[in-house]
Scaffold this active site. Structure first.
Site, PDB file in Angstrom:
ATOM      1  N   GLY A 132       4.989   2.926   1.611  1.00 50.98           N
ATOM      2  CA  GLY A 132       6.073   3.170   0.644  1.00 50.98           C
ATOM      3  C   GLY A 132       5.460   3.506  -0.702  1.00 50.98           C
ATOM      4  N   SER A 172       0.836  -1.208   0.000  1.00 52.17           N
ATOM      5  CA  SER A 172       0.000   0.000   0.000  1.00 52.17           C
ATOM      6  C   SER A 172       0.861   1.244   0.000  1.00 52.17           C
ATOM      7  CB  SER A 172      -0.893  -0.002   1.237  1.00 52.17           C
ATOM      8  OG  SER A 172      -0.062   0.113   2.383  1.00 52.17           O
ATOM      9  N   LYS A 173       0.255   2.319  -0.478  1.00 47.14           N
ATOM     10  CA  LYS A 173       0.938   3.615  -0.548  1.00 47.14           C
ATOM     11  C   LYS A 173       1.397   4.058   0.829  1.00 47.14           C
ATOM     12  CE  LYS A 173      -1.610   5.722  -4.244  1.00 47.14           C
ATOM     13  NZ  LYS A 173      -2.628   6.657  -4.575  1.00 47.14           N
ATOM     14  N   ARG A 174       0.631   3.666   1.835  1.00 49.40           N
ATOM     15  CA  ARG A 174       0.946   4.157   3.177  1.00 49.40           C
ATOM     16  C   ARG A 174       2.324   3.675   3.637  1.00 49.40           C
ATOM     17  NH1 ARG A 174      -3.085   1.729   5.918  1.00 49.40           N
ATOM     18  NH2 ARG A 174      -4.333   1.666   4.031  1.00 49.40           N
TER      19      ARG A 174
END
Ligand code: GLU
Length: 488
Positions: free
Chosen positions: A264, A260-262
């Site tokens: 990396g 997930s973007k959270r």
């Protein structure tokens, strides 16, 4: 045997996810190793997720990543979208008539039905099902309309969708990666195939396109496994042969949750902006979940194409290890042809002029210590700037100011007598200075420390030999003499 035709079919949502890059690479390797074709298709029927310009960005990113495809949208000289290949259009929003035609065919053969239910009714139905802890799926109210009534309401202009009529029984397929898969049809919703605005849903469009584009192997992320039964039902209803499916396990965060973007970056474009080389990213991403040999980490695209084995893709999700990515990128930085590396650094600093031999040699030295392209300009800039350091830094900790002045003076004298060729090789310089130290019984730190600081202006830097090689004889002598004067 049918020719191998794979496809990469992203939705233009703004960027290329690194999981998407891996899918594209595997589809590319598989097509190439079977002398087949890779089709690139844009799945843009979900207009809510559509981002203008995203198709062009995907085309450019695939190009930068070296993933060449045989058919699909390309950019012409003006940067406008054109297409290559004879199975197109390859952009789904340009194929609406085709999907409509096949949705109607499904109606005709009784494998689909019109549904006139309003959004409000469906929402109430879903709420009730959720409250009753039942599976949320369409309750088939409109399946019970007579053909006449359905035709009459459609003819009168009432808004409707076309839904798949899921047959009884179960759906079985063999996935190349996951093996035998079995789904009870009772768990499958009567999926909307054609929306009231005439746009198909993903399920209808993907089947029609994979069929008419003669796709033999569908490689895609594991998230699509649960959609596969619906697609297989559509193939069966239309009397078409389904392709071979190979679902690819998700990429995972370190805590084994889905990447997930959270935790990396997930966009390939972000990695490129941060200074990762396309070849390094490809190498890294391709070996997530598939490593042809246990004792090798670095592979060229040609090697991967030859060694890739779809049936050996690891079923467990692959954890994205960013330290490994750094390691792989650092490896590529060190091994790239130096002119090529200079070209790759250029977008990160357009003011650095690699025609300057000092800069090119500095790049040779600094790439040994760098992890990304983006950090190189910051490392290279100081080689061209006048030095600004505290003269006290020139004094080795076990020595004195007077000694440093004396050693710098002697060194200048010595190096002025050294032949120019010696300065054209780091090792020759090292041997020369080492011989000088030994012959005069000089303390290494007492000479090499001030020499290194005089050349770099820093407490930490590459070795004095590398620095002297970067600057060449004249500039080296100048910097040493400058340092002596600053201290004296
Ligand atoms: N368009 C889908 C995506 O964006 C691809 C699904 C497929 O490959 O069938 O991921």
């Amino acid at each position: 045997m049918k020719p191998v035709r794979t496809r990469f079919a992203p939705s233009p949502t703004g960027y290329l996810h690194i999981g998407g890059l891996r899918t594209a690479l595997y589809a590319y390797f598989f097509a190439r190793q079977h002398q087949g074709s890779l089709v690139f298709r844009i799945e843009d029927t979900d207009r809510e997720r559509y981002i203008p310009g995203a198709t062009e960005a995907l085309i450019r990113t695939l190009d930068v990543m070296g993933i060449s495809y045989d058919e699909g949208p390309v950019l012409d000289d003006k940067g406008d979208i054109a297409e290559k290949g004879s199975f197109g259009p390859y952009i789904q929003s340009k194929r609406l008539d085709t999907y409509k035609q096949w949705a109607e065919e499904l109606l005709r053969v009784g494998s689909a039905y019109r549904c006139f239910c309003s959004a409000e009714r469906l929402e109430t139905m879903r709420r009730e099902q959720t409250l009753a802890k039942r599976m949320t799926k369409y309750d088939r109210t409109c399946l019970h309309l007579s053909k006449e009534e359905s035709d009459r309401r459609a003819g009168a202009g009432e808004s409707y969708v076309i839904r798949l009529l899921v047959p009884d029984g179960e759906t079985i397929f063999e996935d190349v990666v996951y093996g035998a898969m079995k789904f009870p049809n009772a768990d499958v919703d009567d999926q909307v195939l054609l929306k009231s605005d005439g746009f198909p849903t993903y399920h209808l469009a993907v089947v029609v396109d994979d069929h008419f584009m003669e796709i033999s192997h569908v490689l895609r992320g594991e998230d699509w496994i649960s959609s596969t039964p619906k697609q297989i039902m559509l193939y069966a209803a239309l009397g078409w042969e389904a392709p071979t499916f190979a679902h690819l396990p998700n990429l995972l965060n370190a805590d084994r949750t889905k990447l997930s973007k959270r935790q990396g970056d997930v966009a390939v474009e972000d990695y490129l902006k941060r200074g990762y080389l396309p070849a390094a990213l490809n190498n890294f991403v391709a070996t997530l979940g598939f490593n042809p040999k246990s004792d090798q980490e670095i592979y060229s695209t040609e090697e991967l194409t030859a060694l890739f084995d779809l049936s050996r893709v690891n079923r467990a999700g692959a954890v994205v290890n960013y330290e490994k990515l750094d390691w792989v990128n650092a490896h590529y930085l060190r091994h790239l042809n130096i002119e090529e590396l200079a070209r790759a650094v250029h977008p990160f600093s357009e003011t650095l002029d690699f025609q300057n031999p000092v800069l090119l040699r500095a790049l040779t030295v600094e790439r040994e210590r760098a992890t990304t392209l983006a950090e190189l300009p910051g490392r290279l800039g100081p080689y061209l700037e006048p030095l600004d350091y505290d003269p006290g830094l020139l004094v080795w900790r076990k020595s004195t100011r007077e000694d440093a002045v004396a050693q710098l003076g002697r060194l200048v004298e010595h190096l002025s007598t050294v032949a120019d060729e010696i300065f054209s090789e780091v090792l020759a310089l090292e041997n020369n200075v080492q011989t000088y130290l030994a012959a005069n019984q000089l303390d290494r730190g007492g000479v090499l420390w001030p020499m290194r600081v005089a050349l770099s202006g820093k407490a930490q830097s590459p070795s004095p030999y590398e620095l002297a090689w970067v600057f060449g004889k004249l500039e080296t002598l100048y910097r040493l003499e400058e340092a002596r004067k600053r201290l004296a």
